[in-house]
Design an enzyme around this catalytic site. Sequence first.
Site, PDB file in Angstrom:
ATOM      1  N   GLY A 190       0.832  -1.200   0.000  1.00 34.30           N
ATOM      2  CA  GLY A 190       0.000   0.000   0.000  1.00 34.30           C
ATOM      3  C   GLY A 190       0.861   1.240   0.000  1.00 34.30           C
ATOM      4  N   GLY A 207       0.709   5.606   0.833  1.00 36.38           N
ATOM      5  CA  GLY A 207      -0.022   6.743   1.351  1.00 36.38           C
ATOM      6  C   GLY A 207       0.794   8.006   1.225  1.00 36.38           C
ATOM      7  CG  PHE A 222       1.998  10.862   6.116  1.00 35.35           C
ATOM      8  CD1 PHE A 222       2.173  12.144   5.629  1.00 35.35           C
ATOM      9  CD2 PHE A 222       0.805  10.555   6.744  1.00 35.35           C
ATOM     10  CE1 PHE A 222       1.192  13.105   5.774  1.00 35.35           C
ATOM     11  CE2 PHE A 222      -0.184  11.509   6.896  1.00 35.35           C
ATOM     12  CZ  PHE A 222       0.009  12.789   6.409  1.00 35.35           C
ATOM     13  CB  VAL A 275       3.176  -0.695   3.699  1.00 38.06           C
ATOM     14  CG1 VAL A 275       3.387  -1.984   4.487  1.00 38.06           C
ATOM     15  CG2 VAL A 275       2.862   0.452   4.645  1.00 38.06           C
ATOM     16  CE  LYS A 330       3.532   4.071   8.401  1.00 36.85           C
ATOM     17  NZ  LYS A 330       2.661   4.293   9.585  1.00 36.85           N
ATOM     18  CG  ASP A 346      -7.794   6.220  10.910  1.00 41.67           C
ATOM     19  OD1 ASP A 346      -8.995   6.421  10.640  1.00 41.67           O
ATOM     20  OD2 ASP A 346      -6.912   6.138  10.042  1.00 41.67           O
TER      21      ASP A 346
END
Length: 536
Positions: free
Chosen positions: A245, A247, A249, A252, A266, A372
């Site tokens: 994935g 994002g 920031f 991964v 990460k 979250d």
Amino acid sequence: MDLVGSVETIVKLGLTIKEAVDTVRRNEEECSEIRERVLRVGDILSPLQETGSMDDSPAISGALEDLEKTLWRAHTLVEACQEKSTICLFCTAGKQSTQLRKVQEDITQKVMVVIFATNVQLTMILTRLDRPCPQTRESFHMGLEVSLPGDSSVGHTLAFSRPARRAHPAPAPPQSSPATTPAFAVPRRRRPLPFASTAAQDGRSRPPPSMSTASCVQTINGWRKFSSLELETATNHFSEDNLIGRGAFAAVFKGVLRDGLGVAIKKFKHPYQLPAAHINDELSLVSKLQHKNIVKFIGYGYEVIEKVDGFDDNKHQAQESHYFLVEEYMPNGSLDDIIYGSRIEWSSLFGIVQGIAQGLHYLHEQQLVHSDLKPNNILLDSDTNPKITDFGIARILDHGDDMPRDINYLAGTVGYMSPEYIVEGILSTKYDVYSFGVMLLEIISSMCRSKPAPRQASIEWAWMARQAGQMEELLDPSLYAEFQLKEIRRCMEVGLLCTQFKPADRPAMSDVLAMLDGKKKLRTPKQPGYTKGRKA
């Protein structure tokens, strides 16, 4: 309906109310509360509209119209508090105070109706909710939920900044309103709030400590520190084939260490959009969490590479820092895959629900609010045991259960954020309880013969199912046995209790565990106002 114009009217109306509150003579506390709510409402609605999350449907148009009417009512009440007479326009000061508190709740209810109507999963990280003057507006950062085809085992955010907006004339009140709108004045600016440190021990958002690049990541005692070379080898030089994935920031990657252990790595992006202190906080935080339902921290990496920047005569030495977080790899993806993809039977679902509840109870015992919690952040191991992940916006409570109100900061995913956090900025463990309740109802709805009810829409679905009283007609009979219906109904009641409008009406996670196991009597839940009579 012009959604852009409608949202801008609501934003300007918030500024109008702010100006009116500055000169009230009575009920200052109640009026100030209204001011904070309406300004925060504008800050939240603007990105929803600007990212295309709102379509021009009757549901959204009606919800925005109702919200605007409520704000005009709030404006009228605030103006009445400016009167010199000891008797207000409508009632005595005491009754007026009651009306002000009532309109506060109405604002929250109407905002939740708007969010219901958008029916999107939008992850927000708003770190500068400055109150703007009409000529300029501070940009903010916001995230959009993204996932890669074929593997949604990790949820991430995609951040961007919104440019400043030009001023527009003050909104005109609806014809039914007797109020007159004063001209906008330039409000006093508030200092921007820095990104909140996830490990702030005093429970308040504060600037990250000043530190050099070389000291950004502290040594985490007892945990393995990986070199960049080790992690590059494990991921085949961070090959796109190993990407899980991506994002705003971090990205991964799936990796395999030399001893054959599968891991998720990460890799924080460079240059960093988060303060170095925030990265350090996340590393320190996850390294201390030890529970069977929390993704296991394995190690970290930090390396500074010397490089030459520039060309010809402008060449100079520079440092490039790389940060990594290494966790156990979850081969069975996320809970989101289960709810919206490969449906499984109730006995397995109930085990997942219990595991999430146990993990969340552990976090709350550590005075930690995840902030979250959602299906994408629940990963499943090879035995389908659930594990909570992604502590990027987690917060530590240090003064009891409730944190001081954080009006200038908002982080979470629309559809899972609690009403009091969205509108008031109040963060407590009951925020996570609300998110858990939404997920629990989503899980139950995934057993339907039809499509599952996503996010907060699952609350309304559950109320309709509860009132109909015929669960067996809604659920796919191949996914449960008849004797399990009682357990499913009990879980639905627990989900409705967890999503109560007022935080005080939601159970603690210790009580949730007892309720799920049938060891604690269930209270009768109240239906939130924002699920009643919504316009289709």
